[in-house]
Write an enzyme that holds these catalytic residues in place. Structure first.
Site, short mmCIF file in Angstrom:
data_model
loop_
_atom_site.label_atom_id
_atom_site.label_comp_id
_atom_site.label_asym_id
_atom_site.label_seq_id
_atom_site.Cartn_x
_atom_site.Cartn_y
_atom_site.Cartn_z
N THR A 103 0.87 -1.17 0.00
CA THR A 103 0.00 0.00 0.00
C THR A 103 0.91 1.22 0.00
O THR A 103 1.64 1.47 0.95
CB THR A 103 -0.92 0.01 1.23
OG1 THR A 103 -1.75 -1.14 1.19
CG2 THR A 103 -1.79 1.27 1.23
N LYS A 135 -7.19 1.43 -2.80
CA LYS A 135 -6.79 1.02 -1.46
C LYS A 135 -6.97 2.15 -0.46
O LYS A 135 -7.28 1.92 0.71
CB LYS A 135 -5.34 0.54 -1.46
CG LYS A 135 -4.86 -0.02 -0.12
CD LYS A 135 -5.67 -1.23 0.35
CE LYS A 135 -5.25 -1.70 1.74
NZ LYS A 135 -3.93 -2.34 1.78
N LYS A 165 0.66 5.03 8.29
CA LYS A 165 1.23 5.41 6.99
C LYS A 165 0.14 5.50 5.93
O LYS A 165 0.08 6.47 5.17
CB LYS A 165 2.30 4.38 6.60
CG LYS A 165 2.86 4.53 5.19
CD LYS A 165 2.21 3.58 4.18
CE LYS A 165 2.45 2.13 4.53
NZ LYS A 165 1.88 1.22 3.50
#
Length: 305
Positions: free
Chosen positions: A105, A180, A248
């Protein structure tokens, strides 16, 4: 260039990143008949795959030199840049006709940059982040969100089917990463709700396992409620997905939101709560460790209840 053919027993794969999810994903490809060359920063964490028959590459470049298709699933965008675009990275070891598949990701803009630089060498690049956590990886039922050339994505179908159950091409380079970000935005606020709901039920004196029987199959049901709520009840905060990696991801989504000029206050709140979780020492725990931070705010000693 002739049509790309990716076939177990013929196509040589490379795999970089053998962590919580990557080891299982690569293992499924080996079981399906693909020969693999692998690399991980800590070689000991790759031992299971080496015992399964994988070869070791000393650098990402060395992995690419032995492979037709190289998969990467690492931690942060800086890691992606290093292992793919670095001096001893995957692209440096790739030749025309090879394929790079980043399943980390990461930033949509980085996925586009990699695709453009790869194209200059005649190499195809696909961004394919996944959802489903450690359970989905182990059971080969991940949701795979894909951005890249339609023909290349289609040729990779034997690999997708080995690792996942929901396989959708969302568009060109970067589209998988954007999808995502939608996924992580949905999960972030949902995890707050799961933890708050369990905390409420506990303070109300309810049996939480019985509560889950009632609410898990109704309108409140979710993957997080089904898979992570039982872990919370059982004091299991081991990582299916690290808190620090979730922070993150939320940071990437918030940065993209600012770039697009949209407000996502729910995501911003979840990100701040998770920063608190990390500051309490739970950065390497699973995302369900949010419950520990929220219970502490309410004066509940959950682990010793």
């Amino acid at each position: 260039m002739p049509p790309l053919s990716i076939t177990p027993g013929k196509t040589k794969i490379g795999w970089i990143g053998t962590g919580v999810m990557g080891a299982s994903m690569c293992g499924h490809l080996i079981d399906a008949g693909f020969s693999a060359t692998i690399y991980n920063r800590t070689k000991a964490k790759a031992q299971r795959l080496l015992d399964q028959g994988a070869a070791w590459g000393e650098t990402p470049q060395a992995v690419a030199q032995q492979s037709d298709v190289v998969f990467t699933i690492v931690g942060f965008p800086t890691d992606v840049r290093a292992v793919i675009l670095g001096d001893d990275g995957v692209l440096a070891g790739s030749k025309a006709g090879n394929v790079i598949v980043d399943m980390t990701t990461s930033q949509p803009s980085l996925a586009i940059e990699i695709a453009e630089m790869a194209a200059e060498k005649g190499v195809s690049s696909v961004d394919a982040p996944v959802s489903g956590g450690d359970i989905g990886a182990k059971e080969a039922r991940l949701s795979i969100m894909i951005g890249g050339d339609e023909a290349v994505v289609a040729a990779l179908q034997p690999c997708w089917e080995t690792m996942g159950k929901t396989i959708v091409r969302q568009g060109g380079p970067g589209a998988g990463q954007h999808t995502k970000m939608v996924n992580q935005t949905l999960i972030a606020s949902g995890m707050v709700a799961v933890c708050e709901g369990l905390l409420y039920g506990y303070k109300a004196g309810l049996d939480l396992e019985t509560v889950l029987q009632s609410v898990g199959s109704g309108a409140a049901g979710s993957w997080s409620l089904t898979n992570l709520a039982p872990r919370i009840i059982n004091n299991n905060f081991d990582p299916g997905f690290f808190v620090e990696h979730f922070i993150k991801d939320m940071g990437i989504a918030l940065a993209e939101a600012r770039r697009m000029g949209i407000a996502l206050p729910g995501l911003a709140l979840a990100e701040q709560l998770y920063q608190g979780v990390k500051s309490q020492g739970h950065g390497r725990d699973g995302t369900q460790a949010l419950f520990l931070a929220l219970s502490q705010l309410s004066g509940v000693d959950w682990r010793n209840r």
